[in-house]
Design an enzyme around this catalytic site. Sequence first.
Site, PDB file in Angstrom:
ATOM      1  N   GLY A   9      86.181  30.815  28.771  1.00  0.00           N
ATOM      2  CA  GLY A   9      86.105  32.106  27.947  1.00  0.00           C
ATOM      3  C   GLY A   9      85.776  31.315  26.373  1.00  0.00           C
ATOM      4  O   GLY A   9      86.462  32.177  25.378  1.00  0.00           O
ATOM      5  N   ALA A  10      86.047  30.102  26.535  1.00  0.00           N
ATOM      6  CA  ALA A  10      86.710  29.080  24.856  1.00  0.00           C
ATOM      7  C   ALA A  10      85.691  29.713  23.780  1.00  0.00           C
ATOM      8  O   ALA A  10      85.811  29.162  22.746  1.00  0.00           O
ATOM      9  CB  ALA A  10      87.373  27.828  24.979  1.00  0.00           C
ATOM     10  N   SER A  12      82.900  31.502  22.321  1.00  0.00           N
ATOM     11  CA  SER A  12      83.159  32.708  21.259  1.00  0.00           C
ATOM     12  C   SER A  12      83.863  33.910  21.439  1.00  0.00           C
ATOM     13  O   SER A  12      84.919  33.577  22.112  1.00  0.00           O
ATOM     14  CB  SER A  12      81.753  33.592  22.363  1.00  0.00           C
ATOM     15  OG  SER A  12      81.748  33.934  23.807  1.00  0.00           O
ATOM     16  N   GLY A  13      83.321  34.715  20.686  1.00  0.00           N
ATOM     17  CA  GLY A  13      85.176  35.610  20.634  1.00  0.00           C
ATOM     18  C   GLY A  13      85.865  35.317  20.340  1.00  0.00           C
ATOM     19  O   GLY A  13      86.504  34.958  19.257  1.00  0.00           O
ATOM     20  N   GLY A  15      88.658  34.563  22.582  1.00  0.00           N
ATOM     21  CA  GLY A  15      89.005  32.869  22.949  1.00  0.00           C
ATOM     22  C   GLY A  15      89.052  31.617  21.814  1.00  0.00           C
ATOM     23  O   GLY A  15      89.092  30.572  21.817  1.00  0.00           O
ATOM     24  N   SER A 171      93.456  44.167  29.542  1.00  0.00           N
ATOM     25  CA  SER A 171      93.167  45.440  28.011  1.00  0.00           C
ATOM     26  C   SER A 171      93.858  46.787  28.472  1.00  0.00           C
ATOM     27  O   SER A 171      94.388  46.737  29.558  1.00  0.00           O
ATOM     28  CB  SER A 171      91.786  45.908  28.237  1.00  0.00           C
ATOM     29  OG  SER A 171      91.085  46.733  27.902  1.00  0.00           O
ATOM     30  N   TYR A 193      85.805  47.087  35.362  1.00  0.00           N
ATOM     31  CA  TYR A 193      86.003  46.354  34.367  1.00  0.00           C
ATOM     32  C   TYR A 193      88.323  46.939  34.313  1.00  0.00           C
ATOM     33  O   TYR A 193      89.013  46.418  34.154  1.00  0.00           O
ATOM     34  CB  TYR A 193      86.022  47.343  33.176  1.00  0.00           C
ATOM     35  CG  TYR A 193      86.102  45.920  31.464  1.00  0.00           C
ATOM     36  CD1 TYR A 193      85.962  44.985  31.677  1.00  0.00           C
ATOM     37  CD2 TYR A 193      87.381  46.712  30.543  1.00  0.00           C
ATOM     38  CE1 TYR A 193      86.624  44.232  29.894  1.00  0.00           C
ATOM     39  CE2 TYR A 193      87.973  46.054  30.020  1.00  0.00           C
ATOM     40  CZ  TYR A 193      87.077  45.083  29.839  1.00  0.00           C
ATOM     41  OH  TYR A 193      87.694  44.200  28.928  1.00  0.00           O
TER      42      TYR A 193
END
Length: 327
Positions: A9-10, A12-13, A15, A171, A193
């Site tokens: 998941g690199a 965006s955001g 990552g 999280s 989640y």
Amino acid sequence: MERLVIVTGANSGIGLALCERLLTGDSGLRLCLACRNLQRAEAARSALLTSHPSAHVDLLQLDVGSVKSVLSAAHEIKVRYSKVDFLYLNAGIMPNPKVDFKAFFRGLFSKNVIHMFATADGLLTQQDHVTSDGLQGVFATNLFGHFLLIRELEPLLCQSNHTSSVIWTSSSNARRSAFSLEDIQHKEGKEPYSSSKYASDLLSLALNQRMNRQGLYSSVVCPGMVMTNLTYGILPPFFWTLIMPVMWLIRIFTNTFTITPYNGAEALHWLFLQKPQFLDPRSKYHSLTSGLGKNYTQPQKMDVDDSLSENLYLELIKLEKEIKKDL
Ligand SMILES: NC(=O)C1=CN([C@@H]2O[C@H](COP(=O)(O)OP(=O)(O)OC[C@H]3O[C@@H](n4cnc5c(N)ncnc54)[C@H](OP(=O)(O)O)[C@@H]3O)[C@@H](O)[C@H]2O)C=CC1
Ligand SMILES: CC(C)CCC[C@@H](C)[C@H]1CC[C@H]2C3=C(CC[C@]12C)[C@@]1(C)CCC(=O)[C@@H](C)[C@@H]1CC3
């Protein structure tokens, strides 16, 4: 020797911000962006190369929510590289989130208001989906795909005279009461989640108990409350624009409002600089930002125990066998 860092998941955001920070701090590493969408991955690579023209940045197609994709990506990694130094398990989803506004306003006027803003406890529910492998989507993406990846990459992660780190983007929304060993995929509840993130905390502990002797160390991170595609999916964009000044104001009262992906990546980057043998397997490492904008990392004990974590590990092994049998 060049160190290999794989980030799922690199594109965006958090990552992508982590990748920027890693390249700024260390020019002698090879980054592998493991993303489900190669076009978005290529765009991320171009952005990274614009700021770091001589960096070594590879792309890898990986959909962590698909067992077939994980197995073929792991095969590709074994063909391309001889060892893995850091594996950031960062890809994650929170599909169809709903905010419980009643709970929010009740929380706003209670003594738990700071805790509510830091963890969103009891505020969020999601509607999950079933993947083509027959797994719950959030579980498959946030946990199981990453578990399979570690299992497949064991020969590259566990080598003599070498330590490797796997780092989970967990999280503070991880909650024990959202997780059940009888329903590890969270088929029954409405907080997949929270459940998946709690499961990653447990799994990290189990990995440490089992794999430290072989040189593999696992850690968990909470990036804080960060404005990314994931958070923008929770409320309509115009609403975020409206409440943005409030978000910056809240930072004065809670250091968990890291807000920018750069700040959110603080603990992920900090862990890159540590000797994994000296980290606490029972702590979660939090990215924090003070009211004045100073970033720092702080460990906090997790609500985990050995038997639950070992039992989850055994359940995951069982599921892995079942899934592979059907391939
Ligand atoms: N933002 C926050 O406040 C917090 C975030 N986190 C965690 O941080 C991590 C990163 O999220 P964040 O940066 O916020 O959000 P983003 O949505 O910006 O990033 C999520 C990344 O995961 C990728 N991804 C999603 N599903 C898959 C999949 N099946 N296979 C491969 N990649 C996938 C996305 O790819 P694509 O672009 O293709 O969708 C994207 O690159 C997540 O694990 C999230 O749970 C934890 C606490 C707080
Ligand atoms: C005025 C509005 C009704 C304000 C609503 C605010 C909420 C939408 C946020 C309050 C705390 C936030 C939060 C997250 C998302 C947005 C909030 C619920 C996260 C759940 C995002 C993902 C994570 O993993 C957590 C660590 C975040 C915790 C705080």
